[in-house]
Design an enzyme around this catalytic site. Structure first.
Site, PDB file in Angstrom:
ATOM      1  N   ASP A  91     -17.167  -2.512  13.706  1.00 32.64           N
ATOM      2  CA  ASP A  91     -17.040  -3.725  12.876  1.00 32.64           C
ATOM      3  C   ASP A  91     -16.238  -3.400  11.621  1.00 32.64           C
ATOM      4  O   ASP A  91     -16.097  -2.234  11.239  1.00 32.64           O
ATOM      5  CB  ASP A  91     -18.419  -4.302  12.507  1.00 32.64           C
ATOM      6  CG  ASP A  91     -19.261  -3.381  11.631  1.00 32.64           C
ATOM      7  OD1 ASP A  91     -19.215  -2.150  11.836  1.00 32.64           O
ATOM      8  OD2 ASP A  91     -19.977  -3.885  10.734  1.00 32.64           O
TER       9      ASP A  91
ATOM     10  N   GLU B 242     -22.428  -1.920  10.788  1.00 35.92           N
ATOM     11  CA  GLU B 242     -22.475  -0.989   9.663  1.00 35.92           C
ATOM     12  C   GLU B 242     -22.089  -1.694   8.374  1.00 35.92           C
ATOM     13  O   GLU B 242     -22.719  -1.500   7.330  1.00 35.92           O
ATOM     14  CB  GLU B 242     -21.539   0.204   9.924  1.00 35.92           C
ATOM     15  CG  GLU B 242     -21.821   1.414   9.035  1.00 35.92           C
ATOM     16  CD  GLU B 242     -21.229   1.320   7.639  1.00 35.92           C
ATOM     17  OE1 GLU B 242     -21.708   2.022   6.744  1.00 35.92           O
ATOM     18  OE2 GLU B 242     -20.277   0.520   7.447  1.00 35.92           O
TER      19      GLU B 242
END
Ligand code: BES
Ligand code: MN
Ligand code: MN
Length: 457
Positions: free
Chosen positions: A88, A153
């Site tokens: 991500d 994250e």
């Protein structure tokens, strides 16, 4: 190893072309409208692992974005690496400040510009390609490896602690390897042995039920924007010290040995200041800049919103004011304990003239490791082979929430070998990754597997 390195050198351009495809997927985990893109990036990661020759490549669902898993466990008696990273990325705003579109990766002056280039797709891809080189060239890996790539994250890895706890068998390893941090400086590769933790909040103040004419009512009620400024001003003293009672209770003091090591690092404060464009540096008195960022906690305002901010002037008394604030934490502070201390202090300093709402957002524990272990030494040798120089040892001010969880739940050390550069604009416009470092990083990663494999011999 020679043929593996030859393979990496021959395929240099192909790696960049493939990385461009990866970087084209806008996997912004913070924005719900990108949920399908985040999943597409997970699938792309999985396919890429499969294509590299890894086995059991799959997505594993979590209450949030899926985790990508793949392994190659055909080296009995050899160590097992757990490689962790994230697919991500951060939002791209303000998008108008990008020189080229954030999801149309563009190479300029040997650097690839795109959101996620350094943080963290480029660094994850580097390891996928190192594995591919071994498997395509030698037909096998010198050790066992599991890839564990997450998609949350950048939003605090909120579901990952539970995931790690409930998948201990699937993640069993001798050492965790992570490439999700910058190196100390251009030409100075490093191994990072400490990260700060985080506690993040939103503060909402309400003064009245709606905005008011500031002439008719100004002076009769509290202005939430002003109250917010007064509250925030009480969080730190003029010397940069956080004023929340108990905040420093669990802070581990920097050892003299560590301080002495850091003084030897080639850090140029003037260059640092100029690169940041800051008129003067500021931080907690009594500590150097590196100490402030690596070993001391801090309180920061991440954003403020209130009242009229358009062109011209509007005589208004805003009804509400909002701030996003966060604290970076160091060993042995605990985010939950600090959160409580902060909320208690906030309630104490907030006047009765406004309604106060505090929302706890994500957090993460700080992490610090002994770096004199065989895995770190193996990584040092690999980095020297990839970059022509042995690494220096540093801590970092950023956070990777799951690292301390790996230590606590799996009981294995982590080696953080990052190849980004401190000025590569992670989280900012014009994020980029130096392609020389990317290439050397693939070579160093390929050597890393070899070096760790040989530890058992
Ligand atoms: N890769 C960074 C962490 C990092 C930054 C390590 C700088 C070393 C130096 C990671 O992607 C990140 O941005 N983490 C967030 C965590 C937060 C969302 C819980 C951070 O540090 O703000
Ligand atoms: Mn990252
Ligand atoms: Mn990040």
């Amino acid at each position: 190893m020679n043929s593996v390195v030859d393979f990496i050198n021959v395929n240099r351009d192909r790696y960049v072309d493939e990385l461009k495809q990866y970087l084209a997927i806008p996997s912004v985990s913070a924005l719900p409208q990108h949920a399908a893109d985040v999943r597409r990036a997970a699938e792309w990661t999985m396919e890429s692992l499969r294509g590299a020759g890894l086995q059991n490549a799959k997505l594993i669902e979590t209450p949030g974005h899926p985790v990508v898993y793949a392994d190659w466990l055909n080296a009995p008696g050899k160590p097992t690496i757990l490689f962790y990273g994230h697919y991500d990325v951060q939002p791209v705003d303000p998008v108008e400040l990008w020189t080229s579109p954030p999801f149309d990766a563009t190479v300029r002056d040997g650097e690839i510009y795109a959101r996620g280039a350094a943080d963290d797709k480029g660094q994850v891809f580097m390891h996928i390609k190192a594995v591919e080189a071994h498997l395509k060239q030698a037909g096998s890996l010198p050790l066992n490896i599991r890839f564990f790539i997450e998609g949350e994250e950048e939003v605090g890895s909120v579901h990952l602690d539970d995931f790690v706890r409930s998948h201990k068998q699937d993640l069993a390893a001798d050492v965790v390897v992570i490439s999700d941090s910058p190196m100390f400086d251009r030409g100075i590769p490093s191994i990072c042995y400490g990260l700060r933790g985080l506690a993040y909040f939103q503060i909402d103040l309400r003064g009245t039920k709606s905005d008011l004419h500031s002439g008719s009512f100004g002076g009769a009620v509290a202005n939430p924007a002003f109250v917010l400024a007064q509250i925030l001003a009480q969080m730190k003293d003029r010397g940069g010290r956080v004023r929340i009672p108990g905040f420093y209770d669990d802070v581990r003091e920097l050892s003299e040995a560590e301080r002495a090591e850091w003084q030897k690092l080639p850090f140029n404060e003037t260059k640092y200041r100029k690169e940041l464009g800051a008129p003067k540096l500021f931080g907690e008195s009594g500590y150097s800049t590196l100490e402030r960022v690596w070993a001391r906690p801090t309180f920061e305002v991440n954003g403020l919103l209130s009242g009229f901010t358009g062109d011209g002037a509007k005589t208004v008394l805003p009804a509400t004011a909002m701030a996003k604030v966060s604290m970076r934490l160091v060993p042995d502070q605990h985010p939950d304990k600090v959160a409580q201390l902060f909320e208690d202090y906030l309630r104490k300093v907030a006047p009765k003239t406004v309604e106060l709402k505090v929302t706890r957002m994500h957090g993460g524990k700080p992490w610090m490791a002994e770096f004199d272990n065989k895995f770190v030494r193996a990584a040092g040798r690999a980095i020297e082979k990839g970059f022509g120089k042995p690494p220096v040892f540093n801590r970092e001010g950023g956070s990777i929430p799951v690292v301390s969880t790996f230590q606590e739940e799996l009981g294995v050390p982590s080696v953080l070998f990052g190849v980004g550069l401190p000025d590569e604009n992670a989280h900012a416009p014009d994020e980029r990754l130096d392609l020389g470092n990317f290439h050397n990083g693939i070579i160093a990663s390929a050597y890393l597997y070899q070096e760790i494999a040989e530890l058992n011999e």
